[in-house]
Design an enzyme around this catalytic site. Structure first.
Site, PDB file in Angstrom:
ATOM      1  N   ILE A 135      27.286  49.088   3.085  1.00 22.90           N
ATOM      2  CA  ILE A 135      28.162  49.232   4.259  1.00 22.90           C
ATOM      3  C   ILE A 135      27.449  50.007   5.359  1.00 22.90           C
ATOM      4  O   ILE A 135      27.437  49.613   6.530  1.00 22.90           O
ATOM      5  CB  ILE A 135      29.476  49.924   3.858  1.00 22.90           C
ATOM      6  CG1 ILE A 135      30.304  49.010   2.941  1.00 22.90           C
ATOM      7  CG2 ILE A 135      30.283  50.300   5.096  1.00 22.90           C
ATOM      8  CD1 ILE A 135      31.534  49.685   2.380  1.00 22.90           C
ATOM      9  N   PHE A 136      26.810  51.132   5.012  1.00 22.98           N
ATOM     10  CA  PHE A 136      26.126  51.934   6.016  1.00 22.98           C
ATOM     11  C   PHE A 136      24.924  51.202   6.599  1.00 22.98           C
ATOM     12  O   PHE A 136      24.639  51.291   7.792  1.00 22.98           O
ATOM     13  CB  PHE A 136      25.696  53.272   5.414  1.00 22.98           C
ATOM     14  CG  PHE A 136      26.801  54.279   5.318  1.00 22.98           C
ATOM     15  CD1 PHE A 136      27.352  54.849   6.456  1.00 22.98           C
ATOM     16  CD2 PHE A 136      27.312  54.660   4.088  1.00 22.98           C
ATOM     17  CE1 PHE A 136      28.380  55.762   6.373  1.00 22.98           C
ATOM     18  CE2 PHE A 136      28.341  55.574   3.999  1.00 22.98           C
ATOM     19  CZ  PHE A 136      28.888  56.132   5.134  1.00 22.98           C
ATOM     20  N   GLN A 142      24.126  46.879  13.015  1.00 24.54           N
ATOM     21  CA  GLN A 142      24.989  46.446  14.122  1.00 24.54           C
ATOM     22  C   GLN A 142      24.891  47.406  15.288  1.00 24.54           C
ATOM     23  O   GLN A 142      24.890  47.004  16.446  1.00 24.54           O
ATOM     24  CB  GLN A 142      26.439  46.337  13.639  1.00 24.54           C
ATOM     25  CG  GLN A 142      26.690  45.142  12.732  1.00 24.54           C
ATOM     26  CD  GLN A 142      28.144  45.043  12.312  1.00 24.54           C
ATOM     27  OE1 GLN A 142      28.916  45.974  12.526  1.00 24.54           O
ATOM     28  NE2 GLN A 142      28.512  43.932  11.719  1.00 24.54           N
ATOM     29  N   HIS A 435      63.062  29.906  67.702  1.00 26.68           N
ATOM     30  CA  HIS A 435      61.941  30.837  67.615  1.00 26.68           C
ATOM     31  C   HIS A 435      60.609  30.086  67.602  1.00 26.68           C
ATOM     32  O   HIS A 435      59.700  30.395  68.386  1.00 26.68           O
ATOM     33  CB  HIS A 435      62.090  31.692  66.344  1.00 26.68           C
ATOM     34  CG  HIS A 435      61.020  32.722  66.180  1.00 26.68           C
ATOM     35  ND1 HIS A 435      61.193  34.050  66.506  1.00 26.68           N
ATOM     36  CD2 HIS A 435      59.733  32.625  65.712  1.00 26.68           C
ATOM     37  CE1 HIS A 435      60.080  34.716  66.266  1.00 26.68           C
ATOM     38  NE2 HIS A 435      59.171  33.869  65.780  1.00 26.68           N
ATOM     39  N   GLU A 436      60.475  29.098  66.717  1.00 27.36           N
ATOM     40  CA  GLU A 436      59.222  28.349  66.634  1.00 27.36           C
ATOM     41  C   GLU A 436      59.006  27.486  67.874  1.00 27.36           C
ATOM     42  O   GLU A 436      57.865  27.308  68.323  1.00 27.36           O
ATOM     43  CB  GLU A 436      59.212  27.473  65.375  1.00 27.36           C
ATOM     44  CG  GLU A 436      59.410  28.240  64.069  1.00 27.36           C
ATOM     45  CD  GLU A 436      58.403  29.349  63.881  1.00 27.36           C
ATOM     46  OE1 GLU A 436      57.278  29.237  64.415  1.00 27.36           O
ATOM     47  OE2 GLU A 436      58.724  30.345  63.205  1.00 27.36           O
ATOM     48  N   HIS A 439      57.368  29.667  70.483  1.00 28.39           N
ATOM     49  CA  HIS A 439      55.919  29.797  70.301  1.00 28.39           C
ATOM     50  C   HIS A 439      55.195  28.569  70.841  1.00 28.39           C
ATOM     51  O   HIS A 439      54.201  28.685  71.572  1.00 28.39           O
ATOM     52  CB  HIS A 439      55.597  29.947  68.804  1.00 28.39           C
ATOM     53  CG  HIS A 439      55.864  31.321  68.255  1.00 28.39           C
ATOM     54  ND1 HIS A 439      55.305  32.455  68.785  1.00 28.39           N
ATOM     55  CD2 HIS A 439      56.630  31.727  67.203  1.00 28.39           C
ATOM     56  CE1 HIS A 439      55.717  33.506  68.087  1.00 28.39           C
ATOM     57  NE2 HIS A 439      56.526  33.087  67.129  1.00 28.39           N
ATOM     58  N   ASP A 510      55.021  38.905  64.105  1.00 24.91           N
ATOM     59  CA  ASP A 510      54.454  38.640  65.437  1.00 24.91           C
ATOM     60  C   ASP A 510      54.183  39.939  66.184  1.00 24.91           C
ATOM     61  O   ASP A 510      53.127  40.091  66.818  1.00 24.91           O
ATOM     62  CB  ASP A 510      55.408  37.767  66.254  1.00 24.91           C
ATOM     63  CG  ASP A 510      55.644  36.408  65.607  1.00 24.91           C
ATOM     64  OD1 ASP A 510      54.740  35.935  64.895  1.00 24.91           O
ATOM     65  OD2 ASP A 510      56.723  35.835  65.815  1.00 24.91           O
TER      66      ASP A 510
END
Length: 628
Positions: A135-136, A142, A435-436, A439, A510
């Site tokens: 294991i070690f 790794q 509104h539009e 513009h 705006d």
């Protein structure tokens, strides 16, 4: 041609599975040797004596301390004696002699299993030790070979070395809209391919190439194209991967990266988003960042060390060149600065053509029209436009990408997704329409604005409706253009006041946009007669908190701040008055436009200009001739 070995896609077995398996094997071996796995029924020694007295025992097999008693009915039971006493001593303890056993016809059969017992003892004693060693050892390997994520791999570079198989296949043919940048980088490719040609005339190979430009303009794509054209090893890493919480790790990774690049020379090292590690030193409040500054120092040393013969070119990309350290930008480190700007109309058309390869585009789609419509789009935005158009075509089960798909994709990107589920009341619909229309009408009667391409009152994103202009590429903006754009932006608010006598929150965005433009005219562009040419607030644009703190905020007086506010208010007031005058002078056209928008919700450029050019007499007679 050598056959490539197939990739083994089987998942690796985790270490904890191996550990559990070994312990299960030892436990199973112990149970097997002890006969406790599907073995005979166990009884006590006293029950064995009673069976002998009853004459039911045929023979007794002795295996160490285990007694296997075979009865006259061929059943077998097991018992255990004291391991320190022999069977004769145990039977004598209970009053059973050899002669008594002979009288009862009981045979005693000893069976030697010393070797098995010794083996089992060895496994139990040495097995766990060997397991821990394994294991070690596995964990140590790794940690050594696990790259930057392991304990022993902190100082290793995380750069991806793209070999011949993984090297980018992108070439300059796949990059469009940045012809000047490609011309600069083509010389870098020639340096890497034919270094002797430049060394003969005393030319030095550039150490670094810094690509600067807004996000999405193709800086990383250009680096991949250089690697694909040059055919040399390509090391790719992000600037943020150098910096860790431990001081000195970034510098170690820089050394490891350049060591690998020198071994593979001639090669290219590409550092993406270099501003993450190349920030100006000593600019923070309360001191600098030791880890980042050490990493930057190591980069400076590697790029301008004593060794000038290594053919390693460092390429870097950033969209924040203003915050980079001056020592990083001087010649000898980053010798060339390649500016990758937003593409112009011809560049956008080429980019659309590159991304349209392999896609079934309808014949009625003219990419040049969308190239003109997408002023300000980057290469990534244009790629997204084609992808969104393909998605719309797929939703409609179409085999080709049509004009409607492109239009919907552009609206989605520029404004936002269409909100068909939003229910608008009649009064809100009327307010949005006027509104539009305000513009659009104000823009039509101004001289320095872009023509109106589309008007709609269909909600998209956060907008209840919008007017889409057809923009042009401009290098500089005149004072008249900015003033007309402010007037155009205030046309919606003016229409609400003229026709309804009240104002709404629909003009909030705006007002924000027009206020920013008016303030820029006064403080940045020198377009105020009252304040003149000085630029105000230049010191407040620093991205560093410490520098702002040391400079004490704004670099102008309170009196100048008051004059700036007055000038901004004056500009907005004058342009709003212009918008109101235009709407008052064209109320009939304004009303017809708003009513038509409420009827069809979306209007294109041809119908809008036909309505605006229509004379009052034509309107009274009900004619629909287009006056151009």
């Amino acid at each position: 041609m050598e056959e490539q070995e197939p990739n083994d896609s089987r998942p690796s077995i985790p270490t904890w599975v191996w550990i559990l398996g070994v312990f299960a094997l030892i436990l199973g071996l112990q149970l097997f040797l002890n006969g406790r796995f599907n073995g005979p029924r166990q009884v006590t020694m006293r029950e064995v004596i009673e069976l002998i007295d009853d004459g039911r025992v045929d023979n007794i097999t002795v295996v160490g301390s285990r007694l296997e008693v075979t009865l006259d009915d061929e059943n077998v039971v097991a018992a255990y004696k004291d391991s320190s006493d022999s069977l004769i001593d145990t039977l004598n303890y209970y009053g059973i002699t050899d002669s008594y056993l002979q009288e009862r016809g009981v045979d005693v059969v000893p069976r030697d299993q010393t070797a098995w017992n010794n083996l089992f003892a060895i496994v139990l004693s040495i097995g766990p030790v060997l397991l821990l060693i394994w294991i070690f050892t596995r964990g140590f390997r790794q940690m050594q070979g696990g790259g930057g994520n392991s304990i022993f791999g902190f100082g290793r570079s995380r750069a991806k070395n793209l070999n011949d198989a993984d090297r980018p296949t992108v070439t300059f043919d796949d990059v469009a809209g940045v012809d000047e940048a490609k011309l600069e980088l083509a010389e870098v490719v020639q340096f890497l391919r034919e270094p002797e040609k430049f060394v003969q005339v005393g030319a030095r190979i550039p150490k670094g190439v810094l690509m600067v430009g807004p996000p999405g303009t193709g800086k990383t794509l250009l680096a991949r194209a250089v690697a694909g054209e040059a055919g040399v090893p390509f090391f790719h890493i992000s600037g943020s991967e150098f910096v860790e919480m431990f001081v000195g790790v970034g510098a170690s990774r820089v050394r490891d990266l350049f060591d690998k690049a020198k071994q593979a020379a001639p090669s290219i090292v590409f550092v993406d988003e270099i501003d993450a590690v190349g920030r100006q030193r000593g600019a923070g409040l309360g001191g600098g960042h030791d880890e980042r500054e050490q990493t930057l120092n190591q980069i400076l040393v590697e790029m301008d060390g004593f060794d000038n013969d290594t053919n390693v070119i460092v390429m870097a990309a950033t969209n924040r060149a203003d915050i980079l350290d001056p020592a990083l930008l001087r010649p000898g480190r980053f010798d060339r600065k390649v500016y990758v700007d937003l593409p112009d109309i011809s560049g956008r058309e080429k980019i659309l053509g590159v991304h349209a390869r392999g896609k079934p585009i309808s014949k009625n789609v003219d990419l040049k029209d969308f190239a003109r419509l997408t002023a300000g789009f980057s290469g990534a935005d244009l790629e997204n436009l084609l992808n969104e158009a393909a998605i719309f075509a797929a939703r409609r089960d179409s085999k080709v990408i049509g004009l409607v798909d492109f239009q919907d994709a552009f609206d989605r990107i520029a404004i936002g997704p269409e909100k068909k589920s939003r229910a608008m009341s009649q009064s809100d619909k009327e307010t949005v329409a006027y509104h539009e229309a305000g513009h659009a009408l104000v823009s039509f009667f101004l001289q320095n604005t872009d023509p109106v391409q589309k008007i709609t009152i269909v909600p998209r994103g956060r907008a209840g409706g919008y007017v889409m202009p057809l923009p042009e590429d401009r290098m500089v903006l005149s004072r008249e253009f900015i003033e007309d754009s402010i007037c155009w932006g205030l046309g919606g608010r003016a229409a609400e006041e003229v026709f309804f006598g009240q104002i709404t929150t629909g003009a909030s965005s705006d007002l924000q946009t027009t206020t920013q433009r008016a303030r820029a005219m006064v403080t940045q562009y020198g377009m105020s007669d009252k304040l003149g040419l000085p630029i105000y607030g230049a010191g407040g644009a620093s991205p560093f908190v410490g520098r702002d703190y040391g400079m004490g905020g704004n670099d102008y007086s309170d009196e100048a701040a008051k004059m700036i506010d007055e000038e901004v208010r004056r500009i907005l007031g004058e342009q709003y008055a212009r918008a109101v005058d235009i709407i008052d002078s064209n109320k009939d056209k304004m009303q017809k436009l708003a009513e038509r928008l409420m009827e069809i919700e979306t209007m294109d450029r041809e119908e809008f200009e036909a309505l605006m050019n229509q004379s009052p007499m034509d309107s009274l007679n009900g004619t629909e001739e287009k006056v151009v």
